[in-house]
Design an enzyme around this catalytic site. Structure first.
Site, short mmCIF file in Angstrom:
data_model
loop_
_atom_site.label_atom_id
_atom_site.label_comp_id
_atom_site.label_asym_id
_atom_site.label_seq_id
_atom_site.Cartn_x
_atom_site.Cartn_y
_atom_site.Cartn_z
N ASN A 9 -4.59 -4.98 -4.06
CA ASN A 9 -5.15 -3.67 -3.80
C ASN A 9 -4.17 -2.65 -4.37
O ASN A 9 -3.14 -2.37 -3.75
CB ASN A 9 -5.33 -3.50 -2.28
CG ASN A 9 -5.75 -2.10 -1.89
OD1 ASN A 9 -6.12 -1.29 -2.75
ND2 ASN A 9 -5.69 -1.81 -0.60
N TRP A 10 -4.50 -2.12 -5.53
CA TRP A 10 -3.55 -1.22 -6.20
C TRP A 10 -3.51 0.16 -5.56
O TRP A 10 -2.66 0.98 -5.88
CB TRP A 10 -3.91 -1.09 -7.69
CG TRP A 10 -3.75 -2.33 -8.50
CD1 TRP A 10 -3.43 -3.59 -8.04
CD2 TRP A 10 -3.90 -2.46 -9.92
NE1 TRP A 10 -3.38 -4.47 -9.09
CE2 TRP A 10 -3.66 -3.81 -10.25
CE3 TRP A 10 -4.20 -1.57 -10.94
CZ2 TRP A 10 -3.73 -4.28 -11.57
CZ3 TRP A 10 -4.28 -2.02 -12.25
CH2 TRP A 10 -4.03 -3.37 -12.56
N LYS A 11 -4.48 0.42 -4.69
CA LYS A 11 -4.57 1.75 -4.04
C LYS A 11 -4.59 2.84 -5.11
O LYS A 11 -5.14 2.63 -6.18
CB LYS A 11 -3.44 1.91 -3.02
CG LYS A 11 -3.39 0.73 -2.05
CD LYS A 11 -2.51 0.94 -0.87
CE LYS A 11 -2.53 -0.31 0.01
NZ LYS A 11 -1.80 -0.16 1.27
N HIS A 97 -10.98 -0.48 4.57
CA HIS A 97 -9.51 -0.53 4.61
C HIS A 97 -9.01 0.51 5.62
O HIS A 97 -9.61 1.58 5.75
CB HIS A 97 -8.94 -0.24 3.22
CG HIS A 97 -7.47 -0.50 3.13
ND1 HIS A 97 -6.54 0.39 3.62
CD2 HIS A 97 -6.78 -1.57 2.68
CE1 HIS A 97 -5.33 -0.11 3.44
NE2 HIS A 97 -5.44 -1.30 2.89
N GLU A 99 -6.73 2.56 5.51
CA GLU A 99 -6.46 3.89 4.94
C GLU A 99 -7.75 4.69 4.80
O GLU A 99 -7.74 5.91 4.89
CB GLU A 99 -5.71 3.73 3.61
CG GLU A 99 -4.26 3.31 3.88
CD GLU A 99 -3.60 2.54 2.76
OE1 GLU A 99 -4.11 2.53 1.63
OE2 GLU A 99 -2.55 1.91 3.04
N GLU A 167 -5.60 -6.98 8.53
CA GLU A 167 -4.44 -6.18 8.14
C GLU A 167 -3.96 -5.33 9.32
O GLU A 167 -4.54 -4.27 9.59
CB GLU A 167 -4.81 -5.24 6.98
CG GLU A 167 -5.22 -5.97 5.72
CD GLU A 167 -5.00 -5.11 4.49
OE1 GLU A 167 -4.31 -5.58 3.58
OE2 GLU A 167 -5.50 -3.98 4.46
N GLY A 173 2.63 -1.65 4.23
CA GLY A 173 3.61 -0.83 3.55
C GLY A 173 4.90 -0.59 4.32
O GLY A 173 5.71 0.25 3.96
N SER A 211 2.35 -6.08 4.05
CA SER A 211 3.71 -6.45 3.65
C SER A 211 3.84 -7.91 3.21
O SER A 211 4.89 -8.55 3.46
CB SER A 211 4.72 -6.13 4.76
OG SER A 211 4.77 -4.73 4.98
N GLY A 232 -0.82 -5.09 -1.19
CA GLY A 232 -0.72 -3.74 -1.71
C GLY A 232 0.47 -3.61 -2.64
O GLY A 232 0.39 -3.96 -3.83
N GLY A 233 1.58 -3.14 -2.11
CA GLY A 233 2.76 -2.84 -2.93
C GLY A 233 3.17 -3.94 -3.89
O GLY A 233 3.41 -3.69 -5.08
#
Ligand code: PGA
Length: 249
Positions: A9-11, A97, A99, A167, A173, A211, A232-233
């Site tokens: 997930n590159w966001k 998600h 977010e 999640e 993150g 994470s 993500g990251g």
């Protein structure tokens, strides 16, 4: 055991040059690996989807969106329909998600409608659930996840049309993760919640997200009922994302 799915997930990250370089790198690795033991999905930001789709064509990597509108088209400025994602070559779309739930106030009902739109457009919905730190500290993790899942599943959900991502919001993150025991308990609860609702629930892939990195991927991916990762990251760094895939064994 279900085949693992490693989803990136590159966001809101990735200008054209970066997106093309990252996708190209992963496509070369996936193709070069012969028959990798895991599926890999890239979910770039909407403006990069077309470019990434062209870059990974023929590699075996899958393409997904990060959100979609519940309607197939119409007067919704700035929104993207599931059909548009399909038109660009997406096979998946993330919905619900945390977010989106936090930044845009999305409710379970809206997430279910988005997931239904995804299925209607022939896409697989990656439905996200997870508790906040407050909820976790209050011992509500299983209740929250079960409730979000039950409320977010669209009609027609089956092992071929939905993927679930657990999640914990406090793990996204932050570098923090639940213990493997806690992950196992929550995934088992999610499996049980699915069992009451859809046929073949044991085949639904349940991803862990929050994470995930190369150093913890192997232990997380070895937990019962963990069928992959939503990353993500670490999905923005080809070496790290690839290492997470390789940790699937
Ligand atoms: P993270 O994000 O891997 O950076 O924690 C996961 C996610 O939000 O999907």
């Amino acid at each position: 055991m279900n085949r693992k799915l490693i989803a990136g997930n590159w966001k809101m990250n990735g200008l054209s040059a970066e997106a093309e370089a990252l996708a190209g790198d992963l496509a070369r690795r996936y193709r070069g690996a012969g028959a990798p033991a895991f599926d890999m999905l890239l979910c770039p930001p909407a403006p990069a989807i077309g470019l990434v789709g062209r870059t990974i064509a023929g590699s075996g990597l899958a393409l997904g969106g990060q959100d979609c509108h519940a309607d197939p088209k119409g007067a919704h400025t700035g929104d993207i329909s599931a059909e548009m994602l399909g038109d660009l070559g997406c096979s998946h779309v993330i919905v619900g998600h945390s977010e989106r739930r936090q930044d845009h106030g999305e409710t379970d009902e809206q997430v279910a409608a988005k997931a239904a739109a995804a299925l209607g457009a022939g896409l697989i919905a990656v439905i996200c659930v997870g508790e906040t730190l407050e909820e976790r500290d209050a011992g509500e993790t299983l209740d929250v996840c079960g409730r979000q899942l039950a409320g977010s599943l669209p009609p027609g959900a089956n092992p071929d049309t939905v993927v679930i991502a657990y999640e914990p919001v406090w793990a996204i993150g932050t570098g923090r993760t639940p213990t493997v025991d806690d992950v196992g308990v929550t995934h088992s609860h999610i499996r049980g919640t699915l069992s009451g609702r859809i046929a073949g629930a044991e085949r639904v892939r349940i991803l862990y997200g929050g994470s995930v990195k190369p150093s913890n991927a192997a232990e997380l991916m070895a937990v019962a009922n963990v069928d992959g990762a939503l990353v993500g990251g670490a999905s923005l760094v080809a070496d790290d994302f690839w290492a997470i895939g390789a940790a699937c064994g």
